[in-house]
Design a protein around this motif. Sequence first.
Motif, PDB file in Angstrom:
ATOM      1  N   THR A  35       0.810  -1.224   0.000  1.00 15.59           N
ATOM      2  CA  THR A  35       0.000   0.000   0.000  1.00 15.59           C
ATOM      3  C   THR A  35       0.842   1.273   0.000  1.00 15.59           C
ATOM      4  O   THR A  35       0.339   2.324  -0.383  1.00 15.59           O
ATOM      5  N   SER A  37       3.335   3.762  -1.536  1.00 17.48           N
ATOM      6  CA  SER A  37       3.774   4.009  -2.912  1.00 17.48           C
ATOM      7  C   SER A  37       5.255   4.339  -2.993  1.00 17.48           C
ATOM      8  O   SER A  37       5.903   4.049  -3.995  1.00 17.48           O
ATOM      9  N   ARG A  38       5.809   4.959  -1.949  1.00 19.46           N
ATOM     10  CA  ARG A  38       7.243   5.261  -1.961  1.00 19.46           C
ATOM     11  C   ARG A  38       7.707   5.652  -0.573  1.00 19.46           C
ATOM     12  O   ARG A  38       6.938   6.122   0.255  1.00 19.46           O
ATOM     13  N   ASN A  57       9.153   8.666  -9.847  1.00 14.99           N
ATOM     14  CA  ASN A  57       9.769   9.032  -8.573  1.00 14.99           C
ATOM     15  C   ASN A  57      11.106   9.726  -8.792  1.00 14.99           C
ATOM     16  O   ASN A  57      11.440  10.679  -8.088  1.00 14.99           O
ATOM     17  N   SER A 118      -0.254  13.607  -6.788  1.00 15.22           N
ATOM     18  CA  SER A 118      -1.163  12.643  -6.177  1.00 15.22           C
ATOM     19  C   SER A 118      -1.495  13.104  -4.757  1.00 15.22           C
ATOM     20  O   SER A 118      -1.074  14.175  -4.324  1.00 15.22           O
TER      21      SER A 118
END
Length: 181
Positions: A35, A37-38, A57, A118
């Motif tokens: 879950t 993302s980074r 990224n 986002s």
Amino acid sequence: ALAAVVIQQPHVPTLAGKFSGIAEQLLDQLDPTGTVSRLQLSPFGVIGLLYPLTPANAALLNYNHLAHPERVVTISAAAQQAVLLTSQYVSEGLAMHIPLHAVISNEIQGPTPLVDGSEGLVSVVTLLLPVTSADDLFGNNETYTFGPSQVLMGNLTNPGLSLCGAPCGVNVVNGAMYRWW
């Protein structure tokens, strides 16, 4: 968990060489469902280390949070809170480990707009680490490369840092010097 990694290795160019492996292991253990993302670290408010290093990224590397007024207020307040916590720990006699460890303030923000457009939850962890001199920038004044594309990083002359003000400079607490990481 990333704060513990930085506490053990605050020298950014050295940490850069190990970051992808550490971040991969952290995500495997702490987020098996994928879950997150980074993971990113922003020493001195500049995105310097990211995982996974996807093309999207990688485009975020060198993004200076301090160059954006809406982020400076949050970062400066968090840095000031870390200074206050350090003073409180010293005054309450809890500072016996401060020379070896960072004082951490941590808050979860969000959902909030992220720099890539986002939206998500952000964990803002402020580290106030001991330094031996006012010139100690944890290697951020050295040039290093990061990621498979070898993005040039470091050697910062960070005009945004002055926007943060005194909390982002060297702070002296009980005779010892600390700097925001």
